[in-house]
Design a protein around this motif. Structure first.
Motif, mmCIF file in Angstrom:
data_model
loop_
_atom_site.group_PDB
_atom_site.id
_atom_site.type_symbol
_atom_site.label_atom_id
_atom_site.label_comp_id
_atom_site.label_asym_id
_atom_site.label_seq_id
_atom_site.Cartn_x
_atom_site.Cartn_y
_atom_site.Cartn_z
ATOM 1 N N ARG A 47 -8.239 -20.913 22.279
ATOM 2 C CA ARG A 47 -9.354 -21.226 23.175
ATOM 3 C C ARG A 47 -9.963 -19.969 23.778
ATOM 4 N N GLN A 48 -9.125 -19.030 24.148
ATOM 5 C CA GLN A 48 -9.638 -17.778 24.698
ATOM 6 C C GLN A 48 -10.407 -16.986 23.650
ATOM 7 N N LEU A 49 -9.916 -17.006 22.405
ATOM 8 C CA LEU A 49 -10.650 -16.342 21.325
ATOM 9 C C LEU A 49 -12.006 -17.011 21.133
ATOM 10 N N ARG A 50 -12.014 -18.331 21.119
ATOM 11 C CA ARG A 50 -13.265 -19.067 20.900
ATOM 12 C C ARG A 50 -14.271 -18.774 22.010
ATOM 13 N N ALA A 51 -13.814 -18.648 23.235
ATOM 14 C CA ALA A 51 -14.707 -18.328 24.350
ATOM 15 C C ALA A 51 -15.349 -16.953 24.172
ATOM 16 N N ARG A 52 -14.687 -16.086 23.443
ATOM 17 C CA ARG A 52 -15.231 -14.751 23.158
ATOM 18 C C ARG A 52 -16.019 -14.714 21.857
ATOM 19 N N GLY A 53 -16.130 -15.870 21.193
ATOM 20 C CA GLY A 53 -16.845 -15.922 19.926
ATOM 21 C C GLY A 53 -16.022 -15.434 18.755
ATOM 22 N N LEU A 54 -14.694 -15.566 18.867
ATOM 23 C CA LEU A 54 -13.787 -15.102 17.821
ATOM 24 C C LEU A 54 -12.931 -16.254 17.311
ATOM 25 N N ARG A 55 -12.243 -16.008 16.192
ATOM 26 C CA ARG A 55 -11.298 -16.953 15.611
ATOM 27 C C ARG A 55 -10.091 -16.163 15.119
ATOM 28 N N PRO A 56 -8.927 -16.785 14.952
ATOM 29 C CA PRO A 56 -7.755 -16.033 14.497
ATOM 30 C C PRO A 56 -7.959 -15.352 13.149
ATOM 31 N N GLY A 57 -8.719 -15.951 12.259
ATOM 32 C CA GLY A 57 -9.037 -15.299 10.993
ATOM 33 C C GLY A 57 -7.868 -15.152 10.046
ATOM 34 N N GLY A 58 -6.957 -16.123 10.020
ATOM 35 C CA GLY A 58 -5.858 -16.088 9.074
ATOM 36 C C GLY A 58 -4.630 -15.319 9.519
ATOM 37 N N GLN A 59 -4.679 -14.677 10.666
ATOM 38 C CA GLN A 59 -3.509 -13.926 11.116
ATOM 39 C C GLN A 59 -2.424 -14.877 11.604
ATOM 40 N N ARG A 86 -3.546 -11.705 18.182
ATOM 41 C CA ARG A 86 -4.048 -10.381 18.540
ATOM 42 C C ARG A 86 -5.571 -10.399 18.531
ATOM 43 N N VAL A 87 -6.176 -9.949 19.617
ATOM 44 C CA VAL A 87 -7.627 -9.929 19.729
ATOM 45 C C VAL A 87 -8.216 -8.925 18.739
ATOM 46 N N GLU A 88 -7.543 -7.798 18.535
ATOM 47 C CA GLU A 88 -8.077 -6.761 17.639
ATOM 48 C C GLU A 88 -8.143 -7.218 16.187
ATOM 49 N N ASP A 89 -7.287 -8.177 15.794
ATOM 50 C CA ASP A 89 -7.274 -8.675 14.417
ATOM 51 C C ASP A 89 -8.139 -9.924 14.238
ATOM 52 N N ALA A 90 -8.713 -10.435 15.331
ATOM 53 C CA ALA A 90 -9.533 -11.643 15.252
ATOM 54 C C ALA A 90 -10.869 -11.329 14.591
ATOM 55 N N LYS A 91 -11.449 -12.356 13.983
ATOM 56 C CA LYS A 91 -12.728 -12.212 13.298
ATOM 57 C C LYS A 91 -13.789 -13.030 14.023
ATOM 58 N N PRO A 92 -15.065 -12.711 13.818
ATOM 59 C CA PRO A 92 -16.116 -13.505 14.463
ATOM 60 C C PRO A 92 -16.142 -14.938 13.937
ATOM 61 N N VAL A 93 -16.578 -15.851 14.789
ATOM 62 C CA VAL A 93 -16.715 -17.244 14.400
ATOM 63 C C VAL A 93 -17.828 -17.347 13.363
ATOM 64 N N ARG A 94 -17.601 -18.146 12.335
ATOM 65 C CA ARG A 94 -18.624 -18.339 11.309
ATOM 66 C C ARG A 94 -19.788 -19.135 11.901
ATOM 67 N N PRO A 95 -21.022 -18.741 11.623
ATOM 68 C CA PRO A 95 -22.164 -19.493 12.160
ATOM 69 C C PRO A 95 -22.308 -20.854 11.477
ATOM 70 N N MET A 96 -22.877 -21.805 12.207
ATOM 71 C CA MET A 96 -23.122 -23.135 11.649
ATOM 72 C C MET A 96 -24.286 -23.057 10.668
ATOM 73 N N THR A 97 -24.124 -23.659 9.512
ATOM 74 C CA THR A 97 -25.194 -23.724 8.516
ATOM 75 C C THR A 97 -26.042 -24.968 8.802
ATOM 76 N N PRO A 98 -27.256 -25.027 8.273
ATOM 77 C CA PRO A 98 -28.064 -26.242 8.457
ATOM 78 C C PRO A 98 -27.363 -27.505 7.953
ATOM 79 N N ALA A 99 -26.606 -27.391 6.867
ATOM 80 C CA ALA A 99 -25.883 -28.552 6.351
ATOM 81 C C ALA A 99 -24.804 -29.014 7.329
ATOM 82 N N LYS A 100 -24.113 -28.065 7.971
ATOM 83 C CA LYS A 100 -23.087 -28.440 8.954
ATOM 84 C C LYS A 100 -23.730 -29.095 10.177
ATOM 85 N N TRP A 101 -24.882 -28.569 10.626
ATOM 86 C CA TRP A 101 -25.584 -29.181 11.756
ATOM 87 C C TRP A 101 -25.988 -30.615 11.405
ATOM 88 N N ALA A 102 -26.493 -30.822 10.193
ATOM 89 C CA ALA A 102 -26.904 -32.160 9.761
ATOM 90 C C ALA A 102 -25.709 -33.107 9.700
#
Length: 112
Positions: free
Chosen positions: A20-32, A54-70
């Motif tokens: 949740r803290q990662l998500r609030a920063r716009g990050l995701r665990p990214g497989g770690q 680890r925050v340093e190993d986290a990756k940015p959240v993937r943006p929503m595509t138009p198909a996902k929004w739909a």
């Protein structure tokens, strides 16, 4: 990998965050893998556990595509549609009723 480091609740060092803290920063665990855990003791039960990444190993959240929004809009519309009358209720149909309030309690709707 050995045992995870365990920290007391609210005493984790900088550089660690929960999902949740990662998500609030716009990050995701990214497989770690989980890097550490927090434990909050409770009386008469086992401790509450929160996993840290680890925050340093986290990756940015993937943006929503138009198909996902739909797809999300379609799923939310399905949650608002009453299966009994087929109308959009204007709110999410409660699972406890399984239909809109008007269909679940028709006698109360006529009295009003």
């Amino acid at each position: 990998m050995g045992a995870l480091p365990v920290f007391r609740w609210r005493l984790a060092p900088d550089g660690y965050a929960t999902r949740r803290q990662l998500r609030a920063r716009g990050l995701r665990p990214g497989g770690q893998d989980v890097a550490a855990q927090l434990e909050r003791p409770r009386r008469r039960r086992g401790p509450l556990v929160a996993y840290l990444y680890r925050v340093e190993d986290a990756k940015p959240v993937r943006p929503m595509t138009p198909a996902k929004w739909a797809a999300l809009a379609k799923a939310n519309a399905a949650r608002r549609t009453c299966p009994a009358c087929g109308r959009d209720a204007g709110y999410v149909i409660p699972n406890s009723l399984g239909m809109c309030v008007g269909c679940a309690y028709p006698e109360e709707q006529r009295a009003a």
